[in-house]
Scaffold this motif. Structure first.
Motif, short mmCIF file in Angstrom:
data_model
loop_
_atom_site.label_atom_id
_atom_site.label_comp_id
_atom_site.label_asym_id
_atom_site.label_seq_id
_atom_site.Cartn_x
_atom_site.Cartn_y
_atom_site.Cartn_z
N LYS A 126 -4.73 3.22 42.21
CA LYS A 126 -5.09 4.40 41.45
C LYS A 126 -4.06 4.64 40.36
O LYS A 126 -2.88 4.33 40.52
CB LYS A 126 -5.19 5.62 42.36
N THR B 161 -13.37 7.29 47.33
CA THR B 161 -13.39 6.26 46.29
C THR B 161 -14.68 5.49 46.49
O THR B 161 -14.91 4.92 47.56
CB THR B 161 -12.18 5.31 46.44
N PRO C 205 -9.28 6.10 40.60
CA PRO C 205 -9.23 4.67 40.91
C PRO C 205 -9.18 3.83 39.66
O PRO C 205 -9.78 4.15 38.63
CB PRO C 205 -10.54 4.45 41.69
#
Length: 281
Positions: free
Chosen positions: A99, A278, A105
């Motif tokens: 990240k 994510t 991300p």
């Protein structure tokens, strides 16, 4: 015992002792020109043949309905325009290697899966509460847009996120919620679609549902849901996918359910306790 007794016993007892087996004596309709009853063995074999025939027909029908268009589809396995199962199944590939400084991300793969993962996570980032504060918005835009696109976008975004706009949402000029209230802004991606893609460019559409509103006892703008599609034109720059341009449209919107809305305390607690994801393709 005379014949009359046998006949009366036959009336009272539906079974007879034929060979000691107590089988039911049943007469079937006569065959053409025959006076003999059909054998139970014959009837059983005919029933078996009938059942087998029905099963064979069902199997054939199912195979016909489920068969793919094996000819002329280029080996895609698609039939009648329906998508392959892989279009909705999880790939199992790790989406990113890390990240960035903004917590978004980064390091997506240089392939179609990586482009879809990037677009999906960018949808989440651009729908977060960070977009309602100028400093965090600028950092976010700089990190996921190309430098050219970011330079053009920040001025127009600053105008859109004006003090008047923030006030309508219950926020002050700095994007802060009133004491005792919690501002909610989240995107929950439902799926991604590839519009076009190659090694350096990709156009990805992300269908998502969103949450936005003020959670608090004095709020006049409670948290509501929305459905939208966000389309990104991505470019491979500096070893990652960056946004060149993007657009949104409403829907597709499913029919709402009949669930009872939770109160502001439950919503605030859920937002604070349940973190985001994510997203991977």
């Amino acid at each position: 015992m005379n014949r009359g007794d046998d006949e009366r016993r036959g009336t009272d007892d539906p079974y007879t002792t034929m060979g000691g087996t107590r089988q039911t004596r049943t007469r079937m309709p006569d065959d053409a020109g025959s006076t003999r009853p059909r054998s139970p063995r014959v009837r059983a074999s005919r029933s078996t043949v009938t059942v087998v025939g029905v099963v064979v027909l069902l199997v054939a029908a199912i195979a016909f309905v489920n068969r793919g268009s094996g000819d002329g589809d280029g080996g895609t396995g698609q039939s009648g325009g329906r998508p392959e199962s892989s279009s909705t199944a999880a790939s199992g590939v790790k989406p990113v290697t890390g990240k960035g400084a903004t917590g978004i991300p980064s390091g997506f793969a240089r392939n179609v899966q990586g482009a879809q993962s990037a677009a999906t996570n960018y949808t989440v980032a651009l729908s977060s509460v960070d977009m309602f504060k100028s400093d965090s918005r600028h950092r976010l835009v700089d990190s996921i847009y190309t430098s050219e696109a970011a330079a053009k976008l920040k001025a127009s975004q600053d105008a859109a996120y004006s003090a008047q706009f923030l006030q309508k949402l219950g926020l002050d000029a700095n994007g802060d919620a009133p004491q005792g209230s919690l501002f909610v802004s989240r995107a929950i991606p439902v799926g991604a679609r590839v519009e076009s893609a190659d090694a350096d460019d990709a156009k990805i559409a992300v269908w998502y549902t969103g949450l936005i509103g003020m959670s608090g006892t004095t709020s006049t703008d409670p948290v509501k849901t929305s459905w939208n599609t966000w389309t990104f034109q991505l470019k491979w720059v500096d070893n990652d996918w960056k946004i060149v341009s993007d657009s949104q449209k409403k829907g597709p919107t499913p029919l709402p359910g009949d669930e009872t809305a939770s109160n502001s305390d439950e919503i605030s607690k859920a937002v604070e306790e349940y973190g985001g994801f994510t997203y991977a393709r």
